[in-house]
Design a protein around this motif. Structure first.
Motif, PDB file in Angstrom:
ATOM      1  N   GLN A   1       0.873  -1.175   0.000  1.00 26.81           N
ATOM      2  CA  GLN A   1       0.000   0.000   0.000  1.00 26.81           C
ATOM      3  C   GLN A   1       0.916   1.234   0.000  1.00 26.81           C
ATOM      4  O   GLN A   1       1.629   1.477   0.972  1.00 26.81           O
ATOM      5  CB  GLN A   1      -0.888  -0.032   1.231  1.00 26.81           C
ATOM      6  CG  GLN A   1      -2.100   0.887   1.214  1.00 26.81           C
ATOM      7  CD  GLN A   1      -1.800   2.362   1.169  1.00 26.81           C
ATOM      8  OE1 GLN A   1      -2.206   3.080   0.244  1.00 26.81           O
ATOM      9  NE2 GLN A   1      -1.057   2.859   2.128  1.00 26.81           N
ATOM     10  N   VAL A   2       0.887   1.993  -1.095  1.00 28.55           N
ATOM     11  CA  VAL A   2       1.793   3.141  -1.236  1.00 28.55           C
ATOM     12  C   VAL A   2       1.050   4.477  -1.212  1.00 28.55           C
ATOM     13  O   VAL A   2       1.670   5.532  -1.374  1.00 28.55           O
ATOM     14  CB  VAL A   2       2.614   3.030  -2.546  1.00 28.55           C
ATOM     15  CG1 VAL A   2       3.446   1.749  -2.556  1.00 28.55           C
ATOM     16  CG2 VAL A   2       1.710   3.095  -3.786  1.00 28.55           C
ATOM     17  N   GLY A   3      -0.253   4.434  -1.015  1.00 34.69           N
ATOM     18  CA  GLY A   3      -1.047   5.663  -1.097  1.00 34.69           C
ATOM     19  C   GLY A   3      -0.752   6.629   0.031  1.00 34.69           C
ATOM     20  O   GLY A   3      -0.416   6.249   1.151  1.00 34.69           O
ATOM     21  N   SER A   4      -0.881   7.922  -0.304  1.00 31.73           N
ATOM     22  CA  SER A   4      -0.580   8.989   0.657  1.00 31.73           C
ATOM     23  C   SER A   4      -1.171  10.258   0.057  1.00 31.73           C
ATOM     24  O   SER A   4      -1.266  10.363  -1.184  1.00 31.73           O
ATOM     25  CB  SER A   4       0.947   9.109   0.773  1.00 31.73           C
ATOM     26  OG  SER A   4       1.332  10.361   1.255  1.00 31.73           O
TER      27      SER A   4
ATOM     28  N   SER B   1      -0.963  -1.021  -4.112  1.00 30.12           N
ATOM     29  CA  SER B   1      -2.318  -0.586  -3.795  1.00 30.12           C
ATOM     30  C   SER B   1      -2.187   0.843  -3.299  1.00 30.12           C
ATOM     31  O   SER B   1      -1.117   1.239  -2.817  1.00 30.12           O
ATOM     32  CB  SER B   1      -2.894  -1.507  -2.711  1.00 30.12           C
ATOM     33  OG  SER B   1      -4.195  -1.127  -2.343  1.00 30.12           O
ATOM     34  N   ALA B   2      -3.245   1.619  -3.438  1.00 34.50           N
ATOM     35  CA  ALA B   2      -3.172   2.983  -2.906  1.00 34.50           C
ATOM     36  C   ALA B   2      -4.538   3.399  -2.390  1.00 34.50           C
ATOM     37  O   ALA B   2      -5.552   3.253  -3.092  1.00 34.50           O
ATOM     38  CB  ALA B   2      -2.688   3.973  -3.971  1.00 34.50           C
ATOM     39  N   VAL B   3      -4.545   3.899  -1.169  1.00 33.71           N
ATOM     40  CA  VAL B   3      -5.778   4.425  -0.592  1.00 33.71           C
ATOM     41  C   VAL B   3      -6.221   5.639  -1.404  1.00 33.71           C
ATOM     42  O   VAL B   3      -5.380   6.359  -1.970  1.00 33.71           O
ATOM     43  CB  VAL B   3      -5.543   4.796   0.896  1.00 33.71           C
ATOM     44  CG1 VAL B   3      -4.654   6.026   1.041  1.00 33.71           C
ATOM     45  CG2 VAL B   3      -6.854   4.982   1.644  1.00 33.71           C
ATOM     46  N   THR B   4      -7.517   5.852  -1.487  1.00 31.32           N
ATOM     47  CA  THR B   4      -7.994   7.069  -2.150  1.00 31.32           C
ATOM     48  C   THR B   4      -7.447   8.271  -1.383  1.00 31.32           C
ATOM     49  O   THR B   4      -7.362   8.236  -0.152  1.00 31.32           O
ATOM     50  CB  THR B   4      -9.537   7.118  -2.133  1.00 31.32           C
ATOM     51  OG1 THR B   4      -9.993   6.901  -0.778  1.00 31.32           O
ATOM     52  CG2 THR B   4     -10.139   6.065  -3.034  1.00 31.32           C
ATOM     53  N   PRO B   5      -7.065   9.339  -2.073  1.00 27.61           N
ATOM     54  CA  PRO B   5      -6.517  10.505  -1.356  1.00 27.61           C
ATOM     55  C   PRO B   5      -7.572  11.083  -0.415  1.00 27.61           C
ATOM     56  O   PRO B   5      -8.730  11.230  -0.792  1.00 27.61           O
ATOM     57  CB  PRO B   5      -6.148  11.476  -2.477  1.00 27.61           C
ATOM     58  CG  PRO B   5      -6.939  11.047  -3.659  1.00 27.61           C
ATOM     59  CD  PRO B   5      -7.172   9.575  -3.518  1.00 27.61           C
TER      60      PRO B   5
ATOM     61  N   MET C   1      -2.056  -2.359  -9.969  1.00 30.60           N
ATOM     62  CA  MET C   1      -2.562  -1.495  -8.886  1.00 30.60           C
ATOM     63  C   MET C   1      -3.949  -1.953  -8.438  1.00 30.60           C
ATOM     64  O   MET C   1      -4.848  -2.173  -9.265  1.00 30.60           O
ATOM     65  CB  MET C   1      -2.645  -0.052  -9.397  1.00 30.60           C
ATOM     66  CG  MET C   1      -3.594   0.866  -8.650  1.00 30.60           C
ATOM     67  SD  MET C   1      -3.056   1.312  -6.997  1.00 30.60           S
ATOM     68  CE  MET C   1      -1.892   2.613  -7.348  1.00 30.60           C
ATOM     69  N   VAL C   2      -4.122  -2.077  -7.119  1.00 27.05           N
ATOM     70  CA  VAL C   2      -5.433  -2.370  -6.524  1.00 27.05           C
ATOM     71  C   VAL C   2      -5.863  -1.130  -5.738  1.00 27.05           C
ATOM     72  O   VAL C   2      -5.170  -0.711  -4.797  1.00 27.05           O
ATOM     73  CB  VAL C   2      -5.334  -3.604  -5.597  1.00 27.05           C
ATOM     74  CG1 VAL C   2      -6.617  -3.803  -4.813  1.00 27.05           C
ATOM     75  CG2 VAL C   2      -5.012  -4.867  -6.419  1.00 27.05           C
ATOM     76  N   ILE C   3      -6.955  -0.537  -6.147  1.00 32.40           N
ATOM     77  CA  ILE C   3      -7.463   0.664  -5.462  1.00 32.40           C
ATOM     78  C   ILE C   3      -7.883   0.288  -4.037  1.00 32.40           C
ATOM     79  O   ILE C   3      -8.544  -0.735  -3.834  1.00 32.40           O
ATOM     80  CB  ILE C   3      -8.680   1.238  -6.231  1.00 32.40           C
ATOM     81  CG1 ILE C   3      -8.223   1.754  -7.602  1.00 32.40           C
ATOM     82  CG2 ILE C   3      -9.389   2.323  -5.429  1.00 32.40           C
ATOM     83  CD1 ILE C   3      -9.382   2.019  -8.559  1.00 32.40           C
ATOM     84  N   TYR C   4      -7.496   1.090  -3.062  1.00 31.75           N
ATOM     85  CA  TYR C   4      -7.897   0.842  -1.668  1.00 31.75           C
ATOM     86  C   TYR C   4      -9.071   1.768  -1.360  1.00 31.75           C
ATOM     87  O   TYR C   4      -8.901   2.959  -1.154  1.00 31.75           O
ATOM     88  CB  TYR C   4      -6.703   1.102  -0.746  1.00 31.75           C
ATOM     89  CG  TYR C   4      -6.932   0.846   0.733  1.00 31.75           C
ATOM     90  CD1 TYR C   4      -8.097   0.290   1.228  1.00 31.75           C
ATOM     91  CD2 TYR C   4      -5.935   1.170   1.645  1.00 31.75           C
ATOM     92  CE1 TYR C   4      -8.272   0.063   2.584  1.00 31.75           C
ATOM     93  CE2 TYR C   4      -6.102   0.950   3.010  1.00 31.75           C
ATOM     94  CZ  TYR C   4      -7.274   0.396   3.464  1.00 31.75           C
ATOM     95  OH  TYR C   4      -7.442   0.187   4.810  1.00 31.75           O
ATOM     96  N   PHE C   5     -10.254   1.168  -1.348  1.00 31.46           N
ATOM     97  CA  PHE C   5     -11.514   1.910  -1.202  1.00 31.46           C
ATOM     98  C   PHE C   5     -12.049   1.679   0.206  1.00 31.46           C
ATOM     99  O   PHE C   5     -12.455   0.555   0.540  1.00 31.46           O
ATOM    100  CB  PHE C   5     -12.485   1.368  -2.267  1.00 31.46           C
ATOM    101  CG  PHE C   5     -13.867   1.947  -2.255  1.00 31.46           C
ATOM    102  CD1 PHE C   5     -14.081   3.309  -2.413  1.00 31.46           C
ATOM    103  CD2 PHE C   5     -14.987   1.123  -2.125  1.00 31.46           C
ATOM    104  CE1 PHE C   5     -15.370   3.832  -2.433  1.00 31.46           C
ATOM    105  CE2 PHE C   5     -16.276   1.634  -2.139  1.00 31.46           C
ATOM    106  CZ  PHE C   5     -16.459   2.995  -2.292  1.00 31.46           C
TER     107      PHE C   5
END
Ligand code: NAY
Length: 291
Positions: free
Chosen positions: A79-82, A104-108, A133-137
């Protein structure tokens, strides 16, 4: 390319009491998930990893430790979202170089980003990396909702292969399954694994799988074999356990349950609270009751 479907533990963070990374403990948790829990994958750097309270260097160190310990024994998703998009881009490149199987990345979150901004965020993260990429919703924590039509726009990018769906809205889940038969949908609420499996998910990612993997596997496999009544019995016990864990403090209690098995899962990162004597005692009771 490695299969992404299956059951993943959302990897816990292991910290010393002063908040520094407990590398020994982290390695023990990783091995426990591979050797004892027999998980298909690990989701590294998610909410369960207390990721959003860490510096970029700490996130990188955890990604490195996980890959070094797991090698190719298990599927690894980072998970690389930020909301610092430059950091996400940097982390995506970092984990792809390390050999992670997917990102994966969390929605901003925090600011009320419009859909065009959300789309730009995902397009930017995947632009220069050759990975999936797997969207983290997870709207209950981020406040960000995405409609089926908007998911369709995000999925136009072939690198965006799926979604981690941490949502209790089964109408939306059914609509997503119907609309995107070729995309991967991972359930993100462990307490709803059975109904999500009925709706045709491709796997699940959960915090409680660090300690409750055997029951999660039973629920998943029994449901897929259409043995719903048997699966429901296991989901009932699982949800009694999850309710007790949530009442006592989610990540801290999972760490205390691991400690009962000799794993040095350590402390949570501040501002998450430390352990009170009552919390430790309650965790021991929970352990005796369910394991
Ligand atoms: C993550 O990023 O670590 C996850 O989202 C894993 C999914 C978990 N969600 C959160 C917010 O912790 O396993 C769930 C959750 O802890 C569990 O269902 C209990 O509610």
């Amino acid at each position: 390319m490695r299969e992404l479907k299956g059951l993943y533990s959302a990897l816990l963070g292991a910290f010393h009491e002063d908040g520094s990374i407990n590398e020994k403990g982290l390695r023990q948790i990783i091995r426990h998930n591979i050797d004892h829990n027999k998980m298909d994958g690990l989701y590294v750097g998610g909410s369960t990893g207390e990721n959003f309270m860490l510096s970029t260097d700490e996130k990188k160190r955890i990604f490195e430790i996980a890959k070094d310990e797991a090698k190719n024994d298990i599927t690894l998703m980072a998970q690389v979202g930020s909301i610092n998009l430059k950091e996400s881009v940097e982390l995506a490149k970092f984990v792809v170089d390390l050999g992670y199987d997917a990102i994966s990345a969390v929605t901003p979150f925090y600011y009320k980003f419009g859909f065009d901004e959300v789309r730009h965020y995902y397009e930017t993260i995947v632009a220069d990396v050759d990975t999936r990429m797997v969207i983290y919703f997870i709207p209950f924590l981020t406040g960000v909702n995405i409609s089926v039509d908007q998911f369709a726009k995000l999925f136009e990018n072939k690198k965006i292969v799926g979604v981690k769906f941490t949502q209790g809205d089964f109408y939306l889940l059914e609509r997503m399954r119907k609309a995107f038969p070729d995309k991967l949908i991972f359930a993100g609420f462990d307490e709803m694994l059975l109904p999500a499996t009925v709706l045709g998910i491709d796997g699940a990612i959960g915090s409680t799988y660090n300690v409750n993997a055997a029951r999660a596997r039973q629920i998943y496999e029994l449901t897929r074999a259409n043995k719903i009544a048997e699966a429901l019995e296991v989901q009932h016990v699982t949800n009694d356990l999850i309710t007790d864990i949530l009442d006592n403090g989610l990540y801290g209690t999972i760490k205390l349950l691991l400690a009962e098995q000799g794993i040095e899962a350590g402390y949570c990162r501040e501002p998450m609270k430390g352990y009170t004597p009552e919390m430790r005692a309650r965790a021991k009771e929970i352990y005796k009751k369910y394991f």
